[in-house]
Design an enzyme around this catalytic site. Structure first.
Site, PDB file in Angstrom:
ATOM      1  N   HIS A   1      -0.930  46.484 -34.330  1.00 14.71           N
ATOM      2  CA  HIS A   1      -1.681  45.287 -33.950  1.00 14.71           C
ATOM      3  C   HIS A   1      -1.775  44.404 -35.178  1.00 14.71           C
ATOM      4  O   HIS A   1      -2.790  44.373 -35.862  1.00 14.71           O
ATOM      5  CB  HIS A   1      -3.073  45.654 -33.423  1.00 14.71           C
ATOM      6  CG  HIS A   1      -3.041  46.165 -32.022  1.00 14.71           C
ATOM      7  ND1 HIS A   1      -2.752  45.358 -30.951  1.00 14.71           N
ATOM      8  CD2 HIS A   1      -3.238  47.398 -31.518  1.00 14.71           C
ATOM      9  CE1 HIS A   1      -2.789  46.067 -29.839  1.00 14.71           C
ATOM     10  NE2 HIS A   1      -3.080  47.308 -30.152  1.00 14.71           N
ATOM     11  N   LYS A   2      -0.688  43.686 -35.397  1.00 17.29           N
ATOM     12  CA  LYS A   2      -0.533  42.915 -36.622  1.00 17.29           C
ATOM     13  C   LYS A   2      -1.746  42.025 -36.888  1.00 17.29           C
ATOM     14  O   LYS A   2      -2.180  41.878 -38.023  1.00 17.29           O
ATOM     15  CB  LYS A   2       0.723  42.042 -36.472  1.00 17.29           C
ATOM     16  CG  LYS A   2       1.468  41.753 -37.724  1.00 17.29           C
ATOM     17  CD  LYS A   2       2.886  41.324 -37.351  1.00 17.29           C
ATOM     18  CE  LYS A   2       3.506  40.456 -38.407  1.00 17.29           C
ATOM     19  NZ  LYS A   2       3.276  39.036 -38.285  1.00 17.29           N
TER      20      LYS A   2
ATOM     21  N   LEU B   1      -9.556  32.603 -22.930  1.00 19.71           N
ATOM     22  CA  LEU B   1      -8.384  32.457 -23.805  1.00 19.71           C
ATOM     23  C   LEU B   1      -7.149  32.331 -22.908  1.00 19.71           C
ATOM     24  O   LEU B   1      -6.887  33.200 -22.078  1.00 19.71           O
ATOM     25  CB  LEU B   1      -8.254  33.702 -24.703  1.00 19.71           C
ATOM     26  CG  LEU B   1      -6.929  33.856 -25.450  1.00 19.71           C
ATOM     27  CD1 LEU B   1      -6.688  32.694 -26.409  1.00 19.71           C
ATOM     28  CD2 LEU B   1      -6.895  35.189 -26.210  1.00 19.71           C
ATOM     29  N   CYS B   2      -6.437  31.251 -23.102  1.00 23.13           N
ATOM     30  CA  CYS B   2      -5.266  31.025 -22.244  1.00 23.13           C
ATOM     31  C   CYS B   2      -4.224  30.199 -22.990  1.00 23.13           C
ATOM     32  O   CYS B   2      -4.532  29.171 -23.585  1.00 23.13           O
ATOM     33  CB  CYS B   2      -5.700  30.267 -20.988  1.00 23.13           C
ATOM     34  SG  CYS B   2      -4.354  29.989 -19.828  1.00 23.13           S
ATOM     35  N   VAL B   3      -2.990  30.682 -22.957  1.00 22.48           N
ATOM     36  CA  VAL B   3      -1.862  29.960 -23.532  1.00 22.48           C
ATOM     37  C   VAL B   3      -0.881  29.682 -22.390  1.00 22.48           C
ATOM     38  O   VAL B   3      -0.586  30.588 -21.587  1.00 22.48           O
ATOM     39  CB  VAL B   3      -1.197  30.796 -24.654  1.00 22.48           C
ATOM     40  CG1 VAL B   3       0.145  30.202 -25.068  1.00 22.48           C
ATOM     41  CG2 VAL B   3      -2.134  30.901 -25.862  1.00 22.48           C
TER      42      VAL B   3
ATOM     43  N   LEU C   1       0.387  32.192 -30.965  1.00 22.48           N
ATOM     44  CA  LEU C   1      -0.617  31.138 -30.914  1.00 22.48           C
ATOM     45  C   LEU C   1      -2.015  31.738 -30.691  1.00 22.48           C
ATOM     46  O   LEU C   1      -3.018  31.231 -31.219  1.00 22.48           O
ATOM     47  CB  LEU C   1      -0.256  30.173 -29.773  1.00 22.48           C
ATOM     48  CG  LEU C   1      -0.970  28.833 -29.719  1.00 22.48           C
ATOM     49  CD1 LEU C   1      -0.879  28.105 -31.055  1.00 22.48           C
ATOM     50  CD2 LEU C   1      -0.373  27.960 -28.607  1.00 22.48           C
TER      51      LEU C   1
ATOM     52  N   LEU D   1     -18.249  36.724 -17.547  1.00 28.51           N
ATOM     53  CA  LEU D   1     -17.608  36.049 -16.419  1.00 28.51           C
ATOM     54  C   LEU D   1     -16.090  36.093 -16.514  1.00 28.51           C
ATOM     55  O   LEU D   1     -15.540  36.097 -17.584  1.00 28.51           O
ATOM     56  CB  LEU D   1     -18.080  34.593 -16.393  1.00 28.51           C
ATOM     57  CG  LEU D   1     -19.597  34.439 -16.292  1.00 28.51           C
ATOM     58  CD1 LEU D   1     -19.983  32.971 -16.468  1.00 28.51           C
ATOM     59  CD2 LEU D   1     -20.114  34.969 -14.965  1.00 28.51           C
TER      60      LEU D   1
HETATM   61  C1  COA Z   1      -3.739  36.274 -23.566  1.00 26.63           C
HETATM   62  C2  COA Z   1      -2.740  35.273 -24.097  1.00 26.63           C
HETATM   63  C3  COA Z   1      -3.456  34.017 -24.542  1.00 26.63           C
HETATM   64  C4  COA Z   1      -2.026  35.884 -25.289  1.00 26.63           C
HETATM   65  O1  COA Z   1      -1.049  34.984 -25.726  1.00 26.63           O
HETATM   66  P1  COA Z   1       0.456  35.470 -25.987  1.00 26.63           P
HETATM   67  O2  COA Z   1       1.290  34.268 -26.133  1.00 26.63           O
HETATM   68  O3  COA Z   1       0.788  36.421 -24.903  1.00 26.63           O
HETATM   69  O4  COA Z   1       0.373  36.301 -27.356  1.00 26.63           O
HETATM   70  P2  COA Z   1       0.559  35.757 -28.863  1.00 26.63           P
HETATM   71  O5  COA Z   1       1.957  35.974 -29.291  1.00 26.63           O
HETATM   72  O6  COA Z   1       0.052  34.382 -28.998  1.00 26.63           O
HETATM   73  O7  COA Z   1      -0.442  36.723 -29.656  1.00 26.63           O
HETATM   74  C5  COA Z   1      -0.324  38.103 -29.619  1.00 26.63           C
HETATM   75  C6  COA Z   1      -1.574  38.711 -30.200  1.00 26.63           C
HETATM   76  O8  COA Z   1      -2.696  38.372 -29.355  1.00 26.63           O
HETATM   77  C7  COA Z   1      -3.328  39.562 -28.940  1.00 26.63           C
HETATM   78  N1  COA Z   1      -3.847  39.421 -27.601  1.00 26.63           N
HETATM   79  C8  COA Z   1      -3.173  39.398 -26.436  1.00 26.63           C
HETATM   80  N2  COA Z   1      -4.017  39.253 -25.403  1.00 26.63           N
HETATM   81  C9  COA Z   1      -5.253  39.193 -25.930  1.00 26.63           C
HETATM   82  C10 COA Z   1      -6.529  39.067 -25.363  1.00 26.63           C
HETATM   83  N3  COA Z   1      -6.709  38.974 -24.037  1.00 26.63           N
HETATM   84  N4  COA Z   1      -7.592  39.024 -26.186  1.00 26.63           N
HETATM   85  C11 COA Z   1      -7.436  39.117 -27.515  1.00 26.63           C
HETATM   86  N5  COA Z   1      -6.228  39.256 -28.137  1.00 26.63           N
HETATM   87  C12 COA Z   1      -5.154  39.297 -27.318  1.00 26.63           C
HETATM   88  C13 COA Z   1      -2.240  40.594 -28.984  1.00 26.63           C
HETATM   89  O9  COA Z   1      -2.785  41.904 -29.023  1.00 26.63           O
HETATM   90  C14 COA Z   1      -1.508  40.210 -30.227  1.00 26.63           C
HETATM   91  O10 COA Z   1      -2.188  40.622 -31.405  1.00 26.63           O
HETATM   92  P3  COA Z   1      -1.774  42.008 -32.153  1.00 26.63           P
HETATM   93  O11 COA Z   1      -0.427  41.785 -32.743  1.00 26.63           O
HETATM   94  O12 COA Z   1      -2.836  42.254 -33.156  1.00 26.63           O
HETATM   95  O13 COA Z   1      -1.752  43.054 -31.078  1.00 26.63           O
HETATM   96  C15 COA Z   1      -1.684  34.886 -23.024  1.00 26.63           C
HETATM   97  O14 COA Z   1      -0.913  36.012 -22.704  1.00 26.63           O
HETATM   98  C16 COA Z   1      -2.314  34.373 -21.742  1.00 26.63           C
HETATM   99  O15 COA Z   1      -2.707  33.215 -21.669  1.00 26.63           O
HETATM  100  N6  COA Z   1      -2.379  35.243 -20.716  1.00 26.63           N
HETATM  101  C17 COA Z   1      -2.988  34.893 -19.443  1.00 26.63           C
HETATM  102  C18 COA Z   1      -4.466  34.739 -19.572  1.00 26.63           C
HETATM  103  C19 COA Z   1      -5.131  35.945 -20.186  1.00 26.63           C
HETATM  104  O16 COA Z   1      -4.785  37.091 -19.915  1.00 26.63           O
HETATM  105  N7  COA Z   1      -6.151  35.667 -20.989  1.00 26.63           N
HETATM  106  C20 COA Z   1      -6.965  36.691 -21.610  1.00 26.63           C
HETATM  107  C21 COA Z   1      -8.061  37.018 -20.711  1.00 26.63           C
HETATM  108  S1  COA Z   1      -8.987  38.338 -21.368  1.00 26.63           S
END
Ligand code: COA
Length: 434
Positions: free
Chosen positions: A48-49, A184-186, A195, A434
């Site tokens: 978990h970088k 959190l949403c990307v 990101l 929520l």
């Molecule tokens: C969750 C989300 C924002 C992560 O973005 P991503 O583009 O998939 O991942 P990134 O490359 O930007 O970042 C990866 C890092 O974020 C962490 N990460 C992924 N999901 C996470 C979450 N829900 N909460 C906190 N950290 C999270 C990963 O563990 C990773 O870190 P690590 O290397 O220490 O393990 C994206 O997948 C998303 O929008 N998903 C749909 C909505 C969602 O699931 N939101 C979270 C609700 S709890």
């Protein structure tokens, strides 16, 4: 269904609602097992970088009773907190999302509606309404600049979001000012570009600037390190629709007509003196809730203003019913639920799953089973398709009895900058996010 582990997920694991064969404990791996499984699947290098650099419990310490419990980092003087925002890739810029502006609220809504949490099979996606988002984010004492967006420079398109709200949270005997971090949403097209860590660091920085050093959050993914591992349960209200949309399936010995009979509810509630909460009830509800939550290891420390905000009914957002003694007019019990629909993806007949989620409740005089059954009846009368509950608080006491079935997936609860010596049981949590 859409499973933030979060119960946007389906109860495919529970084809016929007969969850009696499935004791709750069978559905919950211990934290040690989950971490072990994770480590076995990632034997090499950093796992978990990002999270390994953060003040959170680390996997290597799971099961080590000698690590101290409590805050991991001490607060630093605000002047030492980084004053400028973190850098984004050059074509993006930070924006504050003012949720009171209709057009901004609509942009956040659209981003989440198209890109937020889905179930593993991509059949359902959470569809938080605009009114819900405003309620969830503009809570007492909120900071607008904790509602953080990322826009594409030039086009201005909103492509990422993260939020925090301030809360008071009690952990065992100590009340902390904390943030609850959520949404959190990307955007799907920007995934896996790291990101999310920048967004988490930026919201953390802004939280630190308010002299707040802890946060609570949930996720459907396993990160270092959950304080507890919870599970969603689903109570079918509209079996035909849930089966038609693939949320549930009929088990081997089940027919549609038997399922309809199994989940049928009375058309009127059982508790005499049951009525919708009104503003004048805030002090009584606050007293009941504060007293009730004091039994849990981790729970919000709500004042009356917060009780009013979180529980006073708002159409299609949150509902709260109480029992007022017909004789003494004392308020003795209440239940609440929030409304979080999911979009049904790729179904020709249906576009929305109407789901109610158990929120806070207190039973002092009315038996809990009767109280929650009344909640189911009201939800059914109001045309919800399914009633969801986590196994937190006292929920295990009614889940099986009231024909909830276990969902697939888990919801992990986390605290930032706080380490527990041992994971908590869901029933030790008095917190619903929520
Ligand atoms: C969750 C989300 C924002 C992560 O973005 P991503 O583009 O998939 O991942 P990134 O490359 O930007 O970042 C990866 C890092 O974020 C962490 N990460 C992924 N999901 C996470 C979450 N829900 N909460 C906190 N950290 C999270 C990963 O563990 C990773 O870190 P690590 O290397 O220490 O393990 C994206 O997948 C998303 O929008 N998903 C749909 C909505 C969602 O699931 N939101 C979270 C609700 S709890």
């Amino acid at each position: 269904m859409a499973d933030k582990g979060t119960g946007s997920g389906s109860d495919k694991g529970n084809p016929n609602g007969d969850s009696n064969e499935n004791p709750v404990s069978d559905y919950r791996n211990t934290l040690e097992n989950l971490v072990q499984q994770f480590q076995n699947s990632n034997p090499m290098g950093q796992q978990h970088k990002f999270w390994e650099t953060q003040p959170v419990g680390q996997f290597k310490d799971v099961g080590n009773a000698s690590v101290p419990e409590g805050s991991i980092e001490e607060p630093t003087p605000i002047s030492e907190v980084k004053q400028e925002p973190y850098n984004l890739p050059s074509s993006y810029e930070w924006t504050v999302c003012d949720m009171n502006l209709d057009e901004v609220c609509a942009e956040v809504y659209t981003l989440l509606t198209n890109n937020y949490v889905e179930d593993d099979d991509h059949m359902f996606r959470f569809n938080y309404s605009k009114e819900f988002l405003r309620w969830a984010l503009c809570s007492p004492g909120f900071f607008s600049n904790w509602h953080i967006g990322v826009r594409v420079k030039g086009s201005g398109k909103l492509v990422a979001f993260i939020s925090g709200i301030p809360v008071k949270m009690r952990v065992r005997d100590q009340v902390f000012k904390m943030a609850e971090v959520n949404f959190l949403c990307v955007h799907k097209k920007l995934r896996s570009k790291r990101l999310a860590p920048v967004m988490i660091k930026e919201v953390t920085r802004r939280i630190h600037l308010e002299n707040i050093w802890h946060a609570a959050y949930t996720a459907g993914v396993l990160l270092p390190t959950p304080m507890s591992t919870c599970q969603y349960w689903h109570r079918t209200l509209n079996p035909k629709k849930l089966i038609d949309v693939g949320f549930s399936r009929l088990g081997d010995r089940m027919t549609m007509s038997r399922a309809i009979k199994l989940y049928k509810l009375p058309t009127s509630t059982a508790s005499s003196g049951l009525r919708k909460m009104e503003r004048r009830d805030v002090p009584a509800i606050a007293l009941l809730l504060r007293n009730y939550l004091s039994r849990y290891d981790v729970a919000p420390d709500f004042d009356e203003e917060e009780v009013e905000h979180w529980l006073l009914p708002r159409d299609n957002v949150v509902d709260c019913y109480l029992v007022e003694s017909p004789e003494t007019h004392e308020v003795t019990d209440f239940f609440s639920f929030y409304t979080l629909p999911s979009s049904i993806l790729h179904n020709p007949n249906y576009s929305t799953l109407r789901a109610a989620y158990t929120f806070y409740y207190v039973s002092t005089k009315t038996p809990l089973l009767q109280l929650i059954n009344d909640a189911l009846i009201i939800a059914k009368l109001n045309d919800y398709d399914v009633f969801n509950a986590l196994d937190v608080m006292e929920n295990e006491a009614f889940l099986k009895e009231l024909k909830f079935g276990p969902g697939d997936g888990q919801l992990f609860y986390y605290l930032y900058n706080y380490r527990f010596r041992q994971a908590l049981k869901p029933s030790e949590l008095g917190l619903v996010l929520l």
